[in-house]
Design a protein around this motif. Structure first.
Motif, PDB file in Angstrom:
ATOM      1  N   LYS A  53      29.503   4.823  21.558  1.00  0.00           N
ATOM      2  CA  LYS A  53      29.251   3.646  22.772  1.00  0.00           C
ATOM      3  C   LYS A  53      27.871   3.674  23.221  1.00  0.00           C
ATOM      4  N   ALA A  54      27.328   2.659  23.331  1.00  0.00           N
ATOM      5  CA  ALA A  54      25.860   2.516  24.120  1.00  0.00           C
ATOM      6  C   ALA A  54      26.427   2.943  25.547  1.00  0.00           C
ATOM      7  N   CYS A  55      25.208   3.487  26.167  1.00  0.00           N
ATOM      8  CA  CYS A  55      25.167   3.441  27.510  1.00  0.00           C
ATOM      9  C   CYS A  55      25.597   2.527  28.465  1.00  0.00           C
ATOM     10  N   HIS A  56      26.915   2.992  29.361  1.00  0.00           N
ATOM     11  CA  HIS A  56      27.362   2.071  29.997  1.00  0.00           C
ATOM     12  C   HIS A  56      26.450   1.184  30.951  1.00  0.00           C
ATOM     13  N   GLU A  57      26.504  -0.104  31.265  1.00  0.00           N
ATOM     14  CA  GLU A  57      25.544  -1.046  31.781  1.00  0.00           C
ATOM     15  C   GLU A  57      25.617  -0.325  33.355  1.00  0.00           C
ATOM     16  N   THR A  58      26.872  -0.145  33.913  1.00  0.00           N
ATOM     17  CA  THR A  58      26.969   0.295  35.142  1.00  0.00           C
ATOM     18  C   THR A  58      26.128   1.568  35.489  1.00  0.00           C
ATOM     19  N   ASP A  59      26.057   2.604  34.678  1.00  0.00           N
ATOM     20  CA  ASP A  59      25.407   3.795  34.566  1.00  0.00           C
ATOM     21  C   ASP A  59      23.775   3.415  34.590  1.00  0.00           C
ATOM     22  N   LYS A  60      23.463   2.811  33.624  1.00  0.00           N
ATOM     23  CA  LYS A  60      22.252   2.252  33.273  1.00  0.00           C
ATOM     24  C   LYS A  60      21.474   2.012  34.363  1.00  0.00           C
ATOM     25  N   ALA A  61      22.136   0.843  35.141  1.00  0.00           N
ATOM     26  CA  ALA A  61      21.506   0.158  36.290  1.00  0.00           C
ATOM     27  C   ALA A  61      21.238   1.175  37.153  1.00  0.00           C
ATOM     28  N   ALA A  62      22.445   1.949  37.671  1.00  0.00           N
ATOM     29  CA  ALA A  62      22.182   2.968  38.648  1.00  0.00           C
ATOM     30  C   ALA A  62      21.048   3.918  38.393  1.00  0.00           C
ATOM     31  N   LEU A  63      20.904   4.495  37.256  1.00  0.00           N
ATOM     32  CA  LEU A  63      19.439   5.222  36.942  1.00  0.00           C
ATOM     33  C   LEU A  63      18.288   4.534  37.017  1.00  0.00           C
TER      34      LEU A  63
END
Length: 596
Positions: free
Chosen positions: A28-38
């Protein structure tokens, strides 16, 4: 107040992350919620340091596979670990170059699957990281209070370190919710108030360090519930009250540091139940009563430090059963009676310091059994009633330090002293008399000699120059005469006080040394490492050599109350006028200027 401080400088630790997956596995690609947080975290960093630690964190790439310091659960793309690798073990990248400056985004609390080590400060929203098991925030600029509810849901935490910050306020009761915790280190902060009784709920705790804070109140009795505890450090606080008897229930405890507090009362008899204890420091408190005779039941105890308390009574004979003991420090208490001869049974004993008590009687001859291991024996300032030095001390064949100041010794120095490998020898504040013998030059291992406040009368023998390892010398308050050449002149072996490269202290005050300083200095290179030179209250004449007063490390210089003349040479270190007073012929700063 905020839990974090703005513009914090973060410590970054090298963490090797191993991935066990196939290159051909579908992930799975990086989850958008986690990517946005980082990415929001990166936005709040104003300086990534010279290494540009976040340069790979780009919105156009996948955070799970292409961002340094980020790893994911490849079944769902959720971030499980965040740590930006530093370069602590690579010489070309010194640790000082690995830092970031900025503020921590609360959106990091959205990383709900984070479960490994997170290094650096976190905001209140991190209470939602219920899968996080290791949290390291040490050595930053965290300030303010810990919110009372932050630990409510972080029940998976097994390790937490907040050491080396500026956190204040009380430790919240919610710390008791961290039921999986094995290591808790909140040392070196500004916490205050009582240690919460809920600390006893941490049944899995192995390591507890609350040292170097401002905790007050007592040690909660609930600490006895921490059955797995091996390390307990409450030192350097303001903790008062008695040591709770429940502390004896910590049968796995190996290290206990309670020093530098305000603890009173007696040492509980249950203390002897700490059968795994190796290091014990309860110094600098207000403990009273005696040492329990049951202390002999602690077979692996190696260090027992109970100095600077108000303990009384006799030293228990059972101390001879502490067969693992290496260091014993009972300085500055109120012990009475004789020194137990059973100490001679402790064949691992390396240091014994019983000074500044009210001990009497002979020094037990049984200590000669320790001649190959004992390196320090300090019995200073006890009313031992010894007229002469015990001759059995001549059999000590280890490099040995002997401190017998203020015990009533009289007579001359016995020649057998020249046969011992002395490192430190302190016979000050006695009634010793006679001349300083020529065999003094045979003490080739000697690093410090203190014969001050006695009744010696002679000049210093030329053999004194052979003491090439000497770093500290105190001969003040005697009746020594003659010049200073034997003490201060450089020898062919590298200098009386310079061969070990240590700073030195020389105190020759309150004697009858005479003659000019400059004529007796010899090669001034011998003076280059002296930290303190005290020559006051003698009969020295002539001028002050510029080379001496400007010696590199010289911080204390006192030639007051002599017969010196001339202008005080210009000097880089600021010395008070009292260092030169009592010399009617001296002038110049810091004394009044010389007359034209």
């Amino acid at each position: 107040m905020e839990f974090i401080s703005h513009l914090a400088k973060f410590n970054l630790v090298l963490l090797l992350i191993c991935f066990s997956f196939s290159y051909f596995q579908t992930t799975k690609a990086c989850h958008e919620t986690d990517k946005a947080a980082l990415l929001d975290f990166k936005k709040n960093i104003i300086d990534e340091g010279p290494e540009k630690l976040l340069k790979t964190w780009n919105k156009d790439t996948d955070c799970c596979t292409q961002w340094d310091g980020v790893s994911c659960d490849y079944s769902n793309g959720r971030v499980v670990n965040v740590t930006r690798p530093g370069f602590f073990d690579e010489p070309e990248h010194p640790a000082g170059n690995t830092y970031m400056i900025g503020t921590i985004s609360p959106s990091l609390g959205n990383l709900e699957f984070l479960r490994n080590k997170l290094e650096d400060p976190v905001p209140m929203s991190f209470q939602h990281l219920h899968k996080l098991n290791r949290l390291y925030l040490h050595g930053n600029l965290l300030s303010g209070r810990i919110p009372s509810s932050i630990f409510e849901h972080m029940t998976a935490l097994s390790e937490i370190s907040l050491t080396g910050n500026q956190l204040s306020g009380k430790l919240p009761l919610s710390v008791g919710k961290l039921v999986s915790l094995e290591m808790l280190d909140f040392s070196s902060n500004n916490f205050s108030g009582a240690i919460p009784i809920t600390i006893g709920s941490l049944k899995n705790l192995i390591y507890l360090d609350l040292s170097l804070n401002h905790f007050s109140g007592g040690i909660p009795s609930t600490v006895g519930s921490l059955k797995n505890l091996t390390h307990l450090d409450l030192s350097f606080n303001q903790i008062s009250g008695s040591i709770p008897p429940s502390i004896g229930d910590l049968s796995k405890l190996e290290i206990i540091y309670l020093n530098k507090n305000r603890l009173g009362g007696s040492i509980p008899s249950s203390f002897s139940k700490l059968i795994s204890l190796m290091d014990c420091d309860m110094s600098d408190n207000k403990l009273t009563g005696g040492i329990p005779s049951s202390i002999g039941k602690m077979p692996v105890l190696q260090e027992l430090l109970i100095n600077d308390n108000m303990l009384t009574g006799n030293l228990p004979v059972s101390m001879g059963n502490l067969t693992g003991l290496r260091r014993l420090n009972l300085v500055n208490n109120r012990f009475t009676g004789e020194i137990p001869s059973s100490l001679g049974q402790l064949m691992n004993l390396n240091e014994v310091d019983l000074s500044r008590n009210f001990l009497s009687g002979p020094i037990p001859t049984q200590l000669v059994k320790l001649s190959s291991i004992l390196s320090l024996l300090d019995l200073s300032y006890n009313p031992l009633g010894l007229a002469n030095l015990p001759t059995w001390l001549s059999k000590m064949n280890y490099y040995f330090s002997l401190n017998l100041a203020g015990i009533g010794l009289a007579g001359e120095l016995p020649e057998w002293l020249s046969s011992v490998n002395w490192v430190f020898l302190d016979l000050s504040s006695n009634m010793l008399t006679g001349e300083l013998p020529t065999w003094i030059g045979n003490l080739s291992s000697l690093r410090a000699l203190n014969l001050s406040n006695n009744h010696f009368h002679s000049d210093i023998p030329i053999e004194f120059k052979k003491l090439s390892n000497l770093e500290g010398l105190d001969l003040h308050s005697n009746n020594f005469i003659g010049g200073l050449r034997s003490i201060l002149a450089k020898t062919t072996s590298g200098g009386v006080y310079t061969s070990s490269g240590q700073y030195s202290i020389i105190d020759l005050s309150y004697n009858m040394f005479a003659g000019p300083i400059d004529e007796d200095m010899g090669n001034v290179d011998a003076m280059h490492s002296i930290q303190a030179l005290i020559l006051s209250h003698n009969k020295l004449t002539g001028t002050i050599p510029s080379e001496i007063i400007n010696s590199k490390w010289l911080g204390v210089f006192d030639v007051s109350h002599n017969m010196l003349t001339g202008e005080i040479p210009p000097h880089n270190t600021t010395f008070p006028a009292t260092s030169f007073e009592g010399n009617s012929g001296l002038c110049g700063s810091p004394l009044p200027p010389c007359k034209a």
